[in-house]
Design a protein around this motif. Structure first.
Motif, PDB file in Angstrom:
ATOM      1  N   TRP A 178      27.163   1.241  -7.503  1.00 41.29           N
ATOM      2  CA  TRP A 178      26.519   1.116  -6.196  1.00 41.29           C
ATOM      3  C   TRP A 178      25.082   1.511  -6.276  1.00 41.29           C
ATOM      4  O   TRP A 178      24.099   1.022  -5.867  1.00 41.29           O
ATOM      5  CB  TRP A 178      27.083   2.365  -5.237  1.00 41.29           C
ATOM      6  N   LEU A 179      24.750   2.377  -7.447  1.00 41.94           N
ATOM      7  CA  LEU A 179      23.184   2.670  -7.660  1.00 41.94           C
ATOM      8  C   LEU A 179      22.490   1.552  -8.076  1.00 41.94           C
ATOM      9  O   LEU A 179      21.429   1.412  -7.949  1.00 41.94           O
ATOM     10  CB  LEU A 179      23.161   3.940  -8.686  1.00 41.94           C
ATOM     11  N   MET A 180      23.020   0.842  -9.048  1.00 39.29           N
ATOM     12  CA  MET A 180      22.558  -0.277  -9.856  1.00 39.29           C
ATOM     13  C   MET A 180      22.334  -1.335  -9.123  1.00 39.29           C
ATOM     14  O   MET A 180      21.029  -1.989  -8.795  1.00 39.29           O
ATOM     15  CB  MET A 180      23.450  -0.655 -11.181  1.00 39.29           C
ATOM     16  N   PHE A 181      23.286  -1.606  -8.163  1.00 36.84           N
ATOM     17  CA  PHE A 181      23.047  -2.617  -6.799  1.00 36.84           C
ATOM     18  C   PHE A 181      21.752  -2.087  -6.084  1.00 36.84           C
ATOM     19  O   PHE A 181      21.056  -3.044  -5.867  1.00 36.84           O
ATOM     20  CB  PHE A 181      24.392  -2.616  -6.112  1.00 36.84           C
ATOM     21  N   ALA A 182      21.682  -1.078  -5.743  1.00 36.23           N
ATOM     22  CA  ALA A 182      20.663  -0.665  -4.851  1.00 36.23           C
ATOM     23  C   ALA A 182      19.304  -0.764  -5.558  1.00 36.23           C
ATOM     24  O   ALA A 182      18.363  -1.250  -4.802  1.00 36.23           O
ATOM     25  CB  ALA A 182      21.041   0.931  -4.314  1.00 36.23           C
ATOM     26  N   LEU A 183      19.255  -0.322  -6.834  1.00 31.72           N
ATOM     27  CA  LEU A 183      18.128  -0.388  -7.433  1.00 31.72           C
ATOM     28  C   LEU A 183      17.590  -1.917  -7.616  1.00 31.72           C
ATOM     29  O   LEU A 183      16.358  -2.297  -7.358  1.00 31.72           O
ATOM     30  CB  LEU A 183      18.193   0.139  -9.043  1.00 31.72           C
ATOM     31  N   PHE A 184      18.742  -2.889  -7.926  1.00 31.56           N
ATOM     32  CA  PHE A 184      18.355  -4.229  -8.120  1.00 31.56           C
ATOM     33  C   PHE A 184      17.814  -4.966  -6.833  1.00 31.56           C
ATOM     34  O   PHE A 184      16.956  -5.638  -6.634  1.00 31.56           O
ATOM     35  CB  PHE A 184      19.513  -4.914  -8.754  1.00 31.56           C
ATOM     36  N   ALA A 185      18.667  -4.465  -5.700  1.00 29.21           N
ATOM     37  CA  ALA A 185      18.555  -5.103  -4.463  1.00 29.21           C
ATOM     38  C   ALA A 185      17.043  -4.628  -3.673  1.00 29.21           C
ATOM     39  O   ALA A 185      16.358  -5.660  -3.309  1.00 29.21           O
ATOM     40  CB  ALA A 185      19.458  -4.833  -3.268  1.00 29.21           C
ATOM     41  N   PHE A 186      16.823  -3.245  -3.895  1.00 29.32           N
ATOM     42  CA  PHE A 186      15.536  -2.834  -3.201  1.00 29.32           C
ATOM     43  C   PHE A 186      14.364  -3.107  -3.995  1.00 29.32           C
ATOM     44  O   PHE A 186      13.213  -3.492  -3.510  1.00 29.32           O
ATOM     45  CB  PHE A 186      15.644  -1.483  -3.023  1.00 29.32           C
ATOM     46  N   GLY A 187      14.468  -3.239  -5.475  1.00 30.15           N
ATOM     47  CA  GLY A 187      13.356  -3.678  -6.280  1.00 30.15           C
ATOM     48  C   GLY A 187      13.165  -5.119  -6.129  1.00 30.15           C
ATOM     49  O   GLY A 187      11.879  -5.597  -5.857  1.00 30.15           O
ATOM     50  N   TYR A 188      14.195  -5.962  -5.899  1.00 26.12           N
ATOM     51  CA  TYR A 188      13.911  -7.259  -5.797  1.00 26.12           C
ATOM     52  C   TYR A 188      13.270  -7.810  -4.100  1.00 26.12           C
ATOM     53  O   TYR A 188      12.327  -8.550  -3.931  1.00 26.12           O
ATOM     54  CB  TYR A 188      15.150  -8.158  -5.616  1.00 26.12           C
ATOM     55  N   ALA A 189      13.914  -6.910  -3.106  1.00 24.02           N
ATOM     56  CA  ALA A 189      13.138  -6.931  -1.857  1.00 24.02           C
ATOM     57  C   ALA A 189      11.551  -6.376  -1.748  1.00 24.02           C
ATOM     58  O   ALA A 189      10.749  -6.858  -1.058  1.00 24.02           O
ATOM     59  CB  ALA A 189      14.033  -6.391  -0.769  1.00 24.02           C
ATOM     60  N   PHE A 190      11.588  -5.238  -2.305  1.00 18.95           N
ATOM     61  CA  PHE A 190      10.171  -4.624  -1.843  1.00 18.95           C
ATOM     62  C   PHE A 190       9.280  -4.120  -3.117  1.00 18.95           C
ATOM     63  O   PHE A 190       8.453  -3.384  -3.222  1.00 18.95           O
ATOM     64  CB  PHE A 190      10.591  -3.215  -1.197  1.00 18.95           C
ATOM     65  N   GLY A 191       9.797  -4.763  -4.538  1.00 18.45           N
ATOM     66  CA  GLY A 191       9.266  -4.491  -5.436  1.00 18.45           C
ATOM     67  C   GLY A 191       9.394  -2.861  -5.969  1.00 18.45           C
ATOM     68  O   GLY A 191      10.214  -2.214  -5.973  1.00 18.45           O
ATOM     69  N   PHE A 192       8.203  -2.231  -6.635  1.00 19.17           N
ATOM     70  CA  PHE A 192       8.470  -0.810  -7.299  1.00 19.17           C
ATOM     71  C   PHE A 192       8.652   0.038  -6.062  1.00 19.17           C
ATOM     72  O   PHE A 192       9.144   1.294  -6.277  1.00 19.17           O
ATOM     73  CB  PHE A 192       7.004  -0.540  -8.099  1.00 19.17           C
ATOM     74  N   VAL A 193       8.218  -0.275  -5.018  1.00 20.61           N
ATOM     75  CA  VAL A 193       8.264   0.520  -3.708  1.00 20.61           C
ATOM     76  C   VAL A 193       9.880   0.531  -3.446  1.00 20.61           C
ATOM     77  O   VAL A 193      10.333   1.492  -3.033  1.00 20.61           O
ATOM     78  CB  VAL A 193       7.525   0.021  -2.429  1.00 20.61           C
ATOM     79  N   GLY A 194      10.591  -0.657  -3.504  1.00 20.87           N
ATOM     80  CA  GLY A 194      11.945  -0.638  -3.181  1.00 20.87           C
ATOM     81  C   GLY A 194      12.696   0.569  -4.377  1.00 20.87           C
ATOM     82  O   GLY A 194      13.521   0.676  -4.015  1.00 20.87           O
ATOM     83  N   LEU A 195      12.130   0.466  -5.719  1.00 19.51           N
ATOM     84  CA  LEU A 195      12.871   1.276  -6.638  1.00 19.51           C
ATOM     85  C   LEU A 195      12.586   2.590  -6.262  1.00 19.51           C
ATOM     86  O   LEU A 195      13.702   3.462  -6.666  1.00 19.51           O
ATOM     87  CB  LEU A 195      12.145   1.131  -8.049  1.00 19.51           C
ATOM     88  N   LEU A 196      11.709   3.065  -5.692  1.00 18.50           N
ATOM     89  CA  LEU A 196      11.581   4.633  -5.227  1.00 18.50           C
ATOM     90  C   LEU A 196      12.390   4.797  -4.022  1.00 18.50           C
ATOM     91  O   LEU A 196      12.758   5.775  -3.900  1.00 18.50           O
ATOM     92  CB  LEU A 196      10.109   4.805  -4.652  1.00 18.50           C
ATOM     93  N   ILE A 231       0.988  -1.067   0.012  1.00 15.34           N
ATOM     94  CA  ILE A 231      -0.003  -0.110   0.002  1.00 15.34           C
ATOM     95  C   ILE A 231       0.769   1.288   0.110  1.00 15.34           C
ATOM     96  O   ILE A 231       0.297   2.216  -0.101  1.00 15.34           O
ATOM     97  CB  ILE A 231      -0.995  -0.059   1.265  1.00 15.34           C
ATOM     98  N   LEU A 232       2.293   1.221   0.100  1.00 14.08           N
ATOM     99  CA  LEU A 232       2.948   2.361   0.166  1.00 14.08           C
ATOM    100  C   LEU A 232       3.269   3.065  -1.029  1.00 14.08           C
ATOM    101  O   LEU A 232       3.801   4.158  -1.077  1.00 14.08           O
ATOM    102  CB  LEU A 232       4.431   1.874   0.834  1.00 14.08           C
ATOM    103  N   LEU A 233       2.897   2.441  -2.373  1.00 15.58           N
ATOM    104  CA  LEU A 233       3.383   3.117  -3.447  1.00 15.58           C
ATOM    105  C   LEU A 233       3.035   4.429  -3.768  1.00 15.58           C
ATOM    106  O   LEU A 233       3.738   5.263  -4.071  1.00 15.58           O
ATOM    107  CB  LEU A 233       3.147   2.124  -4.659  1.00 15.58           C
ATOM    108  N   PRO A 234       1.697   4.727  -3.597  1.00 15.50           N
ATOM    109  CA  PRO A 234       1.141   6.108  -4.027  1.00 15.50           C
ATOM    110  C   PRO A 234       1.531   7.116  -3.040  1.00 15.50           C
ATOM    111  O   PRO A 234       1.876   8.139  -3.245  1.00 15.50           O
ATOM    112  CB  PRO A 234      -0.274   5.920  -3.776  1.00 15.50           C
ATOM    113  N   PHE A 235       1.897   6.638  -1.696  1.00 14.42           N
ATOM    114  CA  PHE A 235       2.573   7.665  -0.699  1.00 14.42           C
ATOM    115  C   PHE A 235       3.857   8.040  -1.133  1.00 14.42           C
ATOM    116  O   PHE A 235       4.266   9.248  -0.846  1.00 14.42           O
ATOM    117  CB  PHE A 235       2.305   7.178   0.689  1.00 14.42           C
TER     118      PHE A 235
END
Length: 363
Positions: free
Chosen positions: A305-323, A27-31
């Motif tokens: 480092w930026l690409m690693f963070a995008l992949f890691a957080f995207g994998y863990a939290f989905g699109f919310v992680g990308l933000l 539910i965090l994505l729009p916020f």
């Protein structure tokens, strides 16, 4: 409070934050999207305030313009983009086969002999790759339409995000001042210094590099579409979106665009060279005008480092992680440099005799 207790407290806070993100990620994505947009647009609101608008009036004007642009994009651009991506996936095997045939026709004989002696099955590899890529693109489209961005989530984005953005824009300065008032007075200057560094890194990427990606995406999409290139809108927007990785946008977008141009325009050399020139002009604009003006010398985030963070957080939290990836990567980078700075000035690194002298030099 001792150092050990401080470490335990901050570790517990970090663990609680990760748990909350994991539990509430659906539910965090729009916020979070509203928060990121407010951060991106806060300098615009400040500029409107300087010319006489109230903060409330500036927020209303920004949100109204953003809603109009979003509606126009959804009505005009989104259907065209979805159609082009789907059509590209369907025609990708045929495109790759055409490029392979063109290579067999135009490649020097010594290159063909070299490949034949190496035993490389170019034809089979191309066909296999094209089939897998087409299946992946079609699968991604189905996932977007039926999964994380289903109708309910899309409606929540369109309704909740503008509201969150509006309130964040109105209260941004007050919110920052309130958070500053919570900082222990003994460490307030250190925390403010770290906050300024984190803000500089985040602003360099979210505002600066984000603006560069948007400008180049529009430039590539419009110019490639005007040349009559098939899938020009999709390729141009992809090239712009990947510009945050140095040279990746121009390289990947250029390869796709030139490959399509070779199949579509051959043997019209002028049209093919025009596509090549578009990416040359885009790189010139980025290197000489857009990046120096909007991003500056450094955003403080290494691309790896930026690409690693995008992949890691995207994998863990989905699109919310990308933000969350960019703000957290920026904060981690600044805090790591701060910790290293303190370590290099500490007794643990220098020994007891050199600590005082090192402190004076670092100041």
């Amino acid at each position: 409070m001792t150092l050990q207790k401080q470490v335990l407290v901050w570790t517990a806070c970090f663990a609680a934050l990760v748990a909350v993100l994991w539990l509430l990620s659906p539910i965090l994505l729009p916020f979070l999207a509203g928060l990121v947009l407010a951060y991106f647009l806060d300098p615009v609101a400040d500029s409107l305030e300087r010319i006489g608008l109230s903060r409330l009036g500036a927020a209303i004007l920004i949100v109204l313009v953003a809603i109009i642009l979003l509606v126009v994009s959804l009505i005009v651009v989104a259907p065209m983009l979805a159609t082009q991506v789907g059509k590209f996936a369907g025609e990708l095997p045929a495109l790759m086969q055409s490029l392979s045939d063109r290579f067999n026709l135009l490649a020097p004989q010594w290159v063909k002999d070299l490949l034949a002696r190496s035993g490389a099955d170019i034809q089979g590899s191309v066909t296999q790759f094209a089939g897998k890529a087409a299946d992946w693109i079609l699968g991604l489209l189905k996932t977007i339409l039926s999964g994380g961005l289903a109708l309910v989530n899309l409606v929540s984005l369109l309704v909740v995000t503008p509201i969150v953005t509006f309130y964040m824009l109105v209260d941004w300065d007050r919110m920052i001042a309130t958070i500053d008032s919570w900082v222990p007075r003994e460490h307030v200057e250190t925390v403010r210094s770290l906050g300024r560094e984190i803000n500089a890194a985040m602003a360099g990427f979210i505002r600066g590099q984000g603006s560069v990606c948007l400008a180049l995406g529009v430039f590539y999409a419009v110019t490639l579409s005007f040349t009559g290139l098939n899938f020009g809108l999709a390729i141009g927007l992809l090239a712009g979106a990947l510009t945050f990785i140095p040279y990746a946008g121009a390289m990947i977008g250029g390869v796709l665009a030139i490959g399509v141009a070779l199949v579509q325009f051959w043997p019209d050399y002028s049209s093919i060279l025009l596509v090549v020139a578009i990416f040359g002009v885009g790189q010139f604009l980025e290197g000489n005008f857009l990046s120096p003006k909007l991003v500056g010398k450094s955003i403080g985030l290494h691309p790896v480092w930026l690409m690693f963070a995008l992949f890691a957080f995207g994998y863990a939290f989905g699109f919310v992680g990308l933000l969350l990836a960019v703000p957290l990567a920026a904060a981690a980078g600044v805090l790591t440099r701060f910790g290293l700075h303190r370590y290099l000035a500490s007794r643990l690194y220098l020994g007891p005799d050199a600590e005082q002298e090192a402190d004076q030099k670092l100041r």
